[in-house]
Motif scaffolding. Sequence first.
Motif, mmCIF file in Angstrom:
data_model
loop_
_atom_site.group_PDB
_atom_site.id
_atom_site.type_symbol
_atom_site.label_atom_id
_atom_site.label_comp_id
_atom_site.label_asym_id
_atom_site.label_seq_id
_atom_site.Cartn_x
_atom_site.Cartn_y
_atom_site.Cartn_z
ATOM 1 N N TRP A 1 0.854 -1.184 0.000
ATOM 2 C CA TRP A 1 0.000 0.000 0.000
ATOM 3 C C TRP A 1 0.891 1.235 0.000
ATOM 4 O O TRP A 1 1.811 1.347 0.809
ATOM 5 C CB TRP A 1 -0.888 -0.017 1.240
ATOM 6 N N ALA A 2 0.634 2.148 -0.935
ATOM 7 C CA ALA A 2 1.367 3.413 -1.018
ATOM 8 C C ALA A 2 0.384 4.551 -0.773
ATOM 9 O O ALA A 2 -0.569 4.728 -1.535
ATOM 10 C CB ALA A 2 2.023 3.567 -2.383
ATOM 11 N N ARG A 3 0.625 5.278 0.308
ATOM 12 C CA ARG A 3 -0.220 6.435 0.619
ATOM 13 C C ARG A 3 0.117 7.586 -0.331
ATOM 14 O O ARG A 3 1.068 7.512 -1.100
ATOM 15 C CB ARG A 3 0.020 6.865 2.056
ATOM 16 N N THR A 4 -0.621 8.656 -0.237
ATOM 17 C CA THR A 4 -0.387 9.802 -1.107
ATOM 18 C C THR A 4 0.975 10.443 -0.859
ATOM 19 O O THR A 4 1.520 11.096 -1.740
ATOM 20 C CB THR A 4 -1.495 10.856 -0.944
ATOM 21 N N THR B 1 3.811 0.368 2.841
ATOM 22 C CA THR B 1 3.798 -0.671 3.856
ATOM 23 C C THR B 1 3.218 -1.940 3.247
ATOM 24 O O THR B 1 2.382 -1.888 2.341
ATOM 25 C CB THR B 1 2.979 -0.229 5.083
ATOM 26 N N TYR B 2 3.697 -3.087 3.723
ATOM 27 C CA TYR B 2 3.131 -4.358 3.297
ATOM 28 C C TYR B 2 1.831 -4.624 4.035
ATOM 29 O O TYR B 2 1.666 -4.227 5.193
ATOM 30 C CB TYR B 2 4.095 -5.518 3.572
ATOM 31 N N ILE C 1 -4.384 -6.176 6.884
ATOM 32 C CA ILE C 1 -3.621 -5.905 8.105
ATOM 33 C C ILE C 1 -2.236 -5.457 7.654
ATOM 34 O O ILE C 1 -1.474 -6.243 7.089
ATOM 35 C CB ILE C 1 -3.550 -7.148 9.012
ATOM 36 N N TYR C 2 -1.955 -4.175 7.869
ATOM 37 C CA TYR C 2 -0.691 -3.591 7.413
ATOM 38 C C TYR C 2 0.350 -3.611 8.520
ATOM 39 O O TYR C 2 0.015 -3.522 9.699
ATOM 40 C CB TYR C 2 -0.916 -2.156 6.931
ATOM 41 N N GLU C 3 1.615 -3.678 8.108
ATOM 42 C CA GLU C 3 2.716 -3.704 9.070
ATOM 43 C C GLU C 3 2.685 -2.498 10.002
ATOM 44 O O GLU C 3 2.940 -2.633 11.186
ATOM 45 C CB GLU C 3 4.062 -3.739 8.332
ATOM 46 N N ASP C 4 2.352 -1.342 9.467
ATOM 47 C CA ASP C 4 2.361 -0.130 10.287
ATOM 48 C C ASP C 4 0.975 0.259 10.800
ATOM 49 O O ASP C 4 0.807 1.290 11.435
ATOM 50 C CB ASP C 4 2.998 1.037 9.538
#
Length: 131
Positions: A61-64, A69-70, A83-86
């Motif tokens: 996932w890439a935020r703006t 994060t995976y 469920i993201y790592e961060d």
Amino acid sequence: MFARAVFAATLCLAAPCLAQTQITPEAFLDQAVGKTLTFSGYKTGELVGTEQFLSRDKTVWARTDRHCTYGQIDVRGPLICFIYEDHPDPDNCWMPFIDGEGLTVISRNFDIQRITAITEKPVICEDAPLS
């Protein structure tokens, strides 16, 4: 089970669901795996982020802000959960829909996002995940 039924029934209050058809998480993943999807706010059209579906159970996932994060994908009945790592929130779940304009997802708290692009390009990260 009751909570899922209430969730599904309440979606019609949050979005124009008469024009949308709910699809299974598996059908959503059939269209997403191996691709990068761009998510935008349903009402605002503003970019939320992009997500590269590496497999049926792993994403980036890439935020703006281009921070990446995976994420682990978990299918729970009609919901697809991330469920993201961060951000290890086990309730970060979405219900996928399709309509004449493409794919839409609606969260448990009724955040609605439209997939505005599907490409084969990888996400661009300032801090690319290592694996």
